[in-house]
Each structure stands twice: as C-alpha cells, then as structure tokens.
Design a protein around this motif. Structure first.
Motif, PDB file in Angstrom:
ATOM      1  N   HIS A  37      -6.938 -11.073   3.010  1.00 37.42           N
ATOM      2  CA  HIS A  37      -7.708  -9.823   3.021  1.00 37.42           C
ATOM      3  C   HIS A  37      -6.849  -8.676   2.483  1.00 37.42           C
ATOM      4  N   ASN A  38      -5.592  -8.618   2.939  1.00 39.52           N
ATOM      5  CA  ASN A  38      -4.699  -7.542   2.498  1.00 39.52           C
ATOM      6  C   ASN A  38      -4.412  -7.631   1.006  1.00 39.52           C
ATOM      7  N   PRO A  75       0.813  -1.231   0.000  1.00 42.15           N
ATOM      8  CA  PRO A  75       0.000   0.000   0.000  1.00 42.15           C
ATOM      9  C   PRO A  75       0.839   1.271   0.000  1.00 42.15           C
ATOM     10  N   PHE A  89      -6.152   1.174   3.056  1.00 39.02           N
ATOM     11  CA  PHE A  89      -7.258   0.276   3.405  1.00 39.02           C
ATOM     12  C   PHE A  89      -6.994  -0.288   4.799  1.00 39.02           C
ATOM     13  N   THR A  90      -8.032  -0.799   5.409  1.00 40.33           N
ATOM     14  CA  THR A  90      -7.915  -1.397   6.742  1.00 40.33           C
ATOM     15  C   THR A  90      -7.270  -2.767   6.610  1.00 40.33           C
ATOM     16  N   LYS A  91      -6.200  -2.983   7.357  1.00 35.79           N
ATOM     17  CA  LYS A  91      -5.457  -4.235   7.233  1.00 35.79           C
ATOM     18  C   LYS A  91      -6.101  -5.349   8.052  1.00 35.79           C
ATOM     19  N   GLY A 149      -6.357  -9.025  -1.281  1.00 37.12           N
ATOM     20  CA  GLY A 149      -7.584  -8.658  -1.989  1.00 37.12           C
ATOM     21  C   GLY A 149      -7.840  -7.164  -1.967  1.00 37.12           C
ATOM     22  N   SER A 150      -7.595  -6.536  -0.799  1.00 37.34           N
ATOM     23  CA  SER A 150      -7.820  -5.090  -0.677  1.00 37.34           C
ATOM     24  C   SER A 150      -6.832  -4.312  -1.541  1.00 37.34           C
ATOM     25  N   PHE A 151      -5.607  -4.811  -1.624  1.00 36.22           N
ATOM     26  CA  PHE A 151      -4.612  -4.134  -2.464  1.00 36.22           C
ATOM     27  C   PHE A 151      -5.009  -4.191  -3.934  1.00 36.22           C
ATOM     28  N   ALA A 209      -7.983  -4.569  -5.141  1.00 34.40           N
ATOM     29  CA  ALA A 209      -9.171  -3.734  -5.336  1.00 34.40           C
ATOM     30  C   ALA A 209      -8.821  -2.245  -5.354  1.00 34.40           C
ATOM     31  N   GLY A 210      -7.752  -1.877  -4.636  1.00 41.38           N
ATOM     32  CA  GLY A 210      -7.387  -0.465  -4.558  1.00 41.38           C
ATOM     33  C   GLY A 210      -6.451   0.012  -5.642  1.00 41.38           C
TER      34      GLY A 210
END
Length: 566
Positions: free
Chosen positions: A168-169, A154, A161-163, A171-173, A175-176
């Motif tokens: 999860h991290n 990130p 994003f919330t870690k 996927g969030s990366f 998506a971002g």
C-alpha cells in the motif's frame, strides 16, 4: 542473584582507569556525539515521536549503560531496527498521534522492554542470543532496511498519504510522485550526496552533524519553508521531565515489547562482541541484558524511547579511539548540552534532511555481499535469509522477528535431526581414515569390514534418521563386521542406545557383528550402563579405528569364521 552481585557501585573500567586514556575517551565521545545525536533525532521521527525524544535517548540510557555495561566501546542510544519496531507498536496503540497518549505509551513500551531484559538477566538467558543464526539475522536486517527506506520516501519527496501495508505504501508513494515538492526533493538529494562524499573522502568527519548543520543554515538563510520544505518545528528546551507509564497499556504492548527486547539485546551483544579488543574483558551476555534493561527502564521514566547498542555508532566510537565507557558519558553530556542550549536551532531542521540521514545509514543494513557469501557457502541458509527478509517486508517487523526465530529454530532442528553418516577408508601407508570418495580411489577398504562414522549428538529426534542412513550402506557393502566410529559423537541418548541394541540383534541373526570405536568417556560411560555393554563386551569396543584395523587383520590371519564369506 549472581548477576546483581557483579554490579558494583562504580564500574569495572573505573577501577582500572589509566590517565593516558582520558584524552582518547573525550575525543571519541565528542566524535560519537556528532553521529549519535543527529541519528537519534531522526530515529525518533521514525518511531513517530517528537525529535527531543531522540535527545533524551542519547543521554539517559547512555549514562546508565556506562556504569553497568560490560562492553567498553558500546554506544547505547537507539537504532533503526528498534525505531521501526517502536513505530509499529506505538502506531497501533495511538493511531491519532495524540502527544500525551503517545508519551505515556512510549514510556510504557520502553519500561516493558527494560523489565523484560532485566528479568532475562536474572534468569541468565544470555544464551538466547545464539539462537538466531547469522543468515537469518542478515535477512532480517535487510528486510528492516527495505521497510525503513519505503517509510522515509514520503519525507524525502514531500508527499503525504495514509500509511498501511508495505505494498500500500509503495503504491501510494508512486501515485503521489506528481505532487512531490521540488525544493524538498532537491534538499534531500543534496543531503544524500553530501553524506556520500563526506563518508568517501573524509570518513573521520562527523558527517551527520555537518549535513544537519548545513541544512539548518540553508533553511534560515534561504527561507526554504516558504518553498514547501517542512521542518521539525519547536523543540522544547530543558531537561527531560518525569514521564509516567500507563500500565493499563501493558497487556496490548507486551508482545511488541518482547520482540523489541530480543532485538535490542541481539544487536547490543553483536556490536559489543564485534568491537571488543583482545586486551579488554569480553562482554558478558547476562551482564549486557541487565545493563540494557536498566538503561531502558531508566530512560522510560525520562521520556526516552527504546534503546540498545548501535553497530554504526559503536564503530565510530571505537575508531575514534574510545578506551572505556567514559566516551559514552561524554556523548551523553553533549546531548544534555544540546537540550539546554541548542534546542531552538533544532526547530529549523528539515524533515527531508533527517529522512536522508536515516536512509543513508539504513541502506547499510542491506548487504548484497553478505547474501552472496551465504549463497556461496550454503544454498539452504541463503533461503533462510530470504525467508526472514520476506517475513519483515510482507508481514511486518514484529512478525518478521517471529519468522526469523521460527526459521532459526527450524534450521537448528533440521541440522540436529540430520546428522551425517558416511563410510570410511584408510589413506594408504597411514593410520588416517577419511570419507570414502571416488576422488580417492586408492584409499584402502577392508573386505568384509564396513567402517561408518556418524557425526553429532545421537538422540530421539535423529536416531531413526541415523538408522535409515546406515541400512543402505550395510546392504551395499556385503560386510560381516560393521564398525561405528563414534569419535565425532559427543552424546548418545537412550533412544539411540536402544536402536544400537536392536541393530546388534539383527546383525547377530544374520551372522554379522557390530563393533564400536572411538567412544569418548561420556559416551563410553553411558554405553556401559546399558544392556549393550554386556552384549558387546570389552572385546568389541575399541579405542580408535587403527585398533579396529589391527584386530581385523588378526582375525583374517587366523582365518576366523567371522570374517570368512559364507
């Protein structure tokens, strides 16, 4: 108390210091500082702590270790592994990131780590470092490398994003990514490219210092903050202040502190041994426990984070010519100078550059070559390495340590409980006996005589397994005399002796005999104290297999009934 008695008012190296070493130590300390300080700042951000904590960690623990430690080149501040473990522990205790609470929690965690290491030194537990096997340590470090890189992504891309968990991290990366900052990405990749080129073409240059200085200049010259590049912000100048731990947090933090203490010691003693010269005293494991423990305890009171010896910075220190711990003192003095005079410049340091430094040096923890080397030698240990790596990635760093320890102990138990037992034959024209194999069809066998060689300690955990391996060999051989060559057995425990007594009774009932050969003095003494000695007598215990062969040939020449077939 023996550990304390070896700590002198002045360090060992100072008593034997030679004047020509001074120039080499000063230059090495300056060079190491150029690597240690930027990395320490970056590792502080990994742990979720203010960047100045990195400066404190590059100063206080380094000074304390220099006067107590037994390794001359070891550079003690913090490492990627310790930083990510600290981040895991502190994130659970202070999820809000409140600065005051975070400082107290960090001091408590670091003090606990120091106290545990000192206690381990007093209990002389230095041997514990040998209980984590190399393949498991390789897997653990690889897992840590993966976790660190994902954690820094990130910052490299300017994404927020919330870690959470590893997946999860990731996927969030992903998506971002559409919201990434182009300026941040460009700066991060320019930093990485510069680090690669500097390491490739000028390996002796202080690469981290150069790229950090260049990034600070770029932020100031081109106004990069206006283009979305985030910086560290204000860094307090001056000496570290006294930081009081909150002992009420100890109950929550002690499991994490125990894991961090283990990794701090393991990394420190590994680096100390790896870079020790033949003309220097070998690092003492218990002394290292004490030195790193006091370095952590002292650092905790002055705002430092968990500390230990780093492999990469120790390598730089040694390659730059360090002869004694004076090099570490020089590095600490440079860190102190940065606190007092150059702290304002730190405010312009980009997070992306720090993240790039972390990623660049963390990737080295993942070594495909080491995995391939393990796989080439032993597939089982390759699985252990993968298990440790998966434990860190999927379960977390502290849980990964526990997985690594459990896997190591399982590996030790597996090896101890499965000692090899194999039949022997003699190389023609010699007195050398080796494992029977189809590759050596000309090796001599003795009709009616079975030569067996177990290896390792025989005790309650493996006695039954040894018996299970011997039975089919006896059945297939049609032997009248079974000889156990115990030359590779360094200890025989009571359970194993009982097994031998029972085996001798079965052999005797079937018209067979049990002989022993090659007993070392300790094993021989143990056998003589048992009923087995009276049963066998001196006549059935031999110095070596050559004596067995001579005795057997005498019996054959006499036509003894023992060696005659029914």
């Amino acid at each position: 108390m023996a550990t304390w008695r070896r700590v002198r008012i002045a360090p060992e190296w100072l008593f034997r210091y030679e004047k020509p070493w001074a120039r080499a130590d000063v230059l090495a300390g300056l060079t190491a500082a150029a690597v240690v300080i930027p990395k320490a700042l970056a590792y502080a951000t990994i742990a979720g702590l203010p960047v100045q904590v990195g400066l404190y960690t590059a100063c206080v623990p380094m000074l304390i270790y220099a006067f107590i430690g037994s390794s001359r080149p070891l550079s003690v501040s913090t490492t990627t592994t310790l930083a990510i473990l600290a981040a895991n522990a502190l994130g659970l205790i202070v999820p809000s990131g409140d600065p005051a609470m975070l400082a107290a929690a960090n001091a408590t965690l670091t003090l606990l780590v120091g106290a545990m290491l000192v206690a381990a030194a007093l209990l002389r537990l230095g041997f514990v470092a040998n209980f984590i096997s190399e393949p498991v340590l390789v897997g653990f470090k690889a897992g840590v490398a993966i976790v660190i890189v994902v954690d820094q992504l990130p910052k490299l891309f300017g994404i927020h994003f919330t870690k959470g968990s590893f997946f999860h991290n990731v996927g969030s990366f992903v998506a971002g990514l559409p919201h990434a900052s182009a300026s941040t990405v460009a700066l991060a990749f320019l930093t990485l490219a510069a680090l690669v080129l500097l390491e490739r073409f000028t390996p002796r240059a202080p690469a981290p210092l150069l790229v950090v200085a260049a990034a600070i200049i770029a932020v100031a010259a081109f106004g990069l903050r206006a283009h979305g590049v985030e910086t560290v912000g204000a860094v307090p100048a001056g000496l570290p202040s006294w930081t009081a731990p909150d002992l009420s947090l100890a109950r929550k933090l002690w499991p994490d502190a125990l894991g961090i203490a283990l990794m701090s010691f393991t990394e420190s003693i590994a680096a100390a041994r790896a870079f020790s010269r033949n003309d220097e005293p070998m690092p003492d494991a218990n002394r290292e426990l004490l030195a790193t423990g006091l370095a952590n305890a002292g650092g905790a009171l002055f705002g430092a984070m968990v500390a230990g010896g780093g492999t990469s910075q120790t390598a730089v220190n040694r390659q730059a010519g360090a002869r004694t711990q004076l090099a570490g003192i020089v590095t600490a003095i440079i860190a102190l100078a940065v606190m007092l005079m150059f702290a304002p410049l730190m405010a312009l340091m980009p997070h992306a550059t720090l993240a790039a430094v972390v990623v660049f040096y963390s990737v080295g923890l993942f070594s495909p070559a080491e995995f391939r080397a393990i796989l080439k030698v032993r597939g089982t240990e390759f699985v252990w390495a993968l298990t440790a790596c998966a434990g860190v990635v999927l379960l977390g760093t502290l849980e990964g340590i526990l997985v690594a320890i459990v896997v190591s102990l399982f590996a030790l138990a597996h090896q101890a409980s499965n000692p090899p037992v194999y039949a022997l034959r003699r190389i023609p024209g010699t007195n050398v006996f080796r494992r029977a194999s189809s590759r050596h069809p000309d090796d001599e066998a003795f009709p009616g005589l079975l030569l067996l060689r177990p290896e390792g300690r025989i005790f309650f955990a493996n006695a039954q397994r040894v018996a299970e391996q011997i039975r089919p060999l006896v059945r297939e051989s049609d032997a009248r005399i079974v000889v156990l060559d115990l030359s590779r057995v360094f200890d025989v425990e009571y359970t194993a002796l009982k097994m031998l007594i029972e085996a001798e009774q079965r052999f005797s009932a079937n018209g067979m005999a049990l002989w022993l050969a090659g007993l070392n003095p300790g094993v021989l003494a143990t056998v003589r104290r048992s009923p087995l000695a009276a049963t066998l007598g001196e006549a059935r215990m031999f110095y070596n297999l050559e004596h067995v062969a001579l005795k057997y040939q005498e019996l054959v020449a006499r036509g003894d009934a023992l060696v005659s077939r029914r």
